[in-house]
Design an enzyme around this catalytic site. Sequence first.
Site, PDB file in Angstrom:
ATOM      1  CG  HIS A 151      76.475  98.061  22.643  1.00 57.56           C
ATOM      2  ND1 HIS A 151      77.101  98.928  21.659  1.00 57.56           N
ATOM      3  CD2 HIS A 151      74.978  98.786  22.664  1.00 57.56           C
ATOM      4  CE1 HIS A 151      76.131 100.285  21.621  1.00 57.56           C
ATOM      5  NE2 HIS A 151      74.911  99.755  22.123  1.00 57.56           N
TER       6      HIS A 151
HETATM    7  O1  RIB Z   1      76.382 102.162  26.268  1.00 57.43           O
HETATM    8  C1  RIB Z   1      75.621 100.231  25.746  1.00 57.43           C
HETATM    9  C2  RIB Z   1      76.201  99.521  27.065  1.00 57.43           C
HETATM   10  O2  RIB Z   1      74.674  99.974  28.431  1.00 57.43           O
HETATM   11  C3  RIB Z   1      75.591  98.059  26.562  1.00 57.43           C
HETATM   12  O3  RIB Z   1      76.394  97.484  28.220  1.00 57.43           O
HETATM   13  C4  RIB Z   1      74.489  97.884  27.401  1.00 57.43           C
HETATM   14  O4  RIB Z   1      73.159  97.046  27.892  1.00 57.43           O
HETATM   15  C5  RIB Z   1      73.828  98.835  28.414  1.00 57.43           C
HETATM   16  O5  RIB Z   1      74.146  98.329  29.209  1.00 57.43           O
END
Ligand code: RIB
Length: 308
Positions: A237
């Site tokens: 992500h």
């Molecule tokens: O939903 C994904 C996000 O939430 C990413 O930033 C992961 O590291 C968590 O922080």
Amino acid sequence: MPPRPILIDTDPGQDDAVAILMACAAPEALDVLGLATVGGNVPIELTTANALRILELAGRTELPVHAGCPRPILRPLTTAPEIHGESGLAGTDLPAPRIAARPGHGVPWIIETLMTALEPVTVCTLGPLTNLALALVMEPRIAGRIAEIIAMGGSFSGGNVMPAAEFNIYVDPEAAAIVLGCGRPITLIPLDCTWQVRALPERLARIARIGTRSAEVVSQIMSYRADSEGGVGRPLHDACVIARLLRPDLFDGPQVPVQVETSSELTRGATLMDRRGRTGLPANCRVLLEVDADGFFELLGGLLARLP
Ligand code: RIB
Ligand code: CA
């Protein structure tokens, strides 16, 4: 072109770690002014220690790390050890950091950095938006010192931590509402985009062959519980935030009004995109929905080869 000044707000976190490594690997393009940590995937003590570990791995121990808010503005902290492990970097074998965080809280550091920078700064947020929101409330003048906010967060096709919400927004929806309303250019990278950036076996194999220690750690991260989140490889992500900075052509999406739900418990943290202009609200976000995932992993591999 001189390197673009950025600051990173983060809750490492496995995918945060990949993003930070990428940012450290391109000094000719990115002038990383430092990191502020926030409670999120794991408590602040661990997100801060993990940020220090990652900078040591990248050979960038000169970069300052300031611990920020340990919990959201109004709500108790929600963590995600089931995804990132109790340490926040499950699957990796990084030693305890030898360097320490700098004295001073992350929020005043963000304010000071933005107010003294020689040019407007790009703020990269990889976790809950508590630090940036409080910085905007404490010193509204920083808004004019922000070139762009690039935030991993939100979802327009169902959540991860809850059916309607993505983790970063869910943890501190009030902070997200403050940031979304700040009036500065915001690029939002939601799950709709990042779920396409998955560590598929052939991508993982290429990373594993690079041979640097940083690539080995990223391979460990990508291999950890690779069967989770739909069983087709871990989505990276947060790494999409840095990839957007280095290769904006890999992404695309509309400029639209985005709002966040803060009052309903059922849909807390849900992000709503008004593609038809029904609300009459300003189009406050560029929402990146499309990504060239193969191009992303090609970029990632090239950057990891440049690191120790
Ligand atoms: O939903 C994904 C996000 O939430 C990413 O930033 C992961 O590291 C968590 O922080
Ligand atoms: Ca994160």
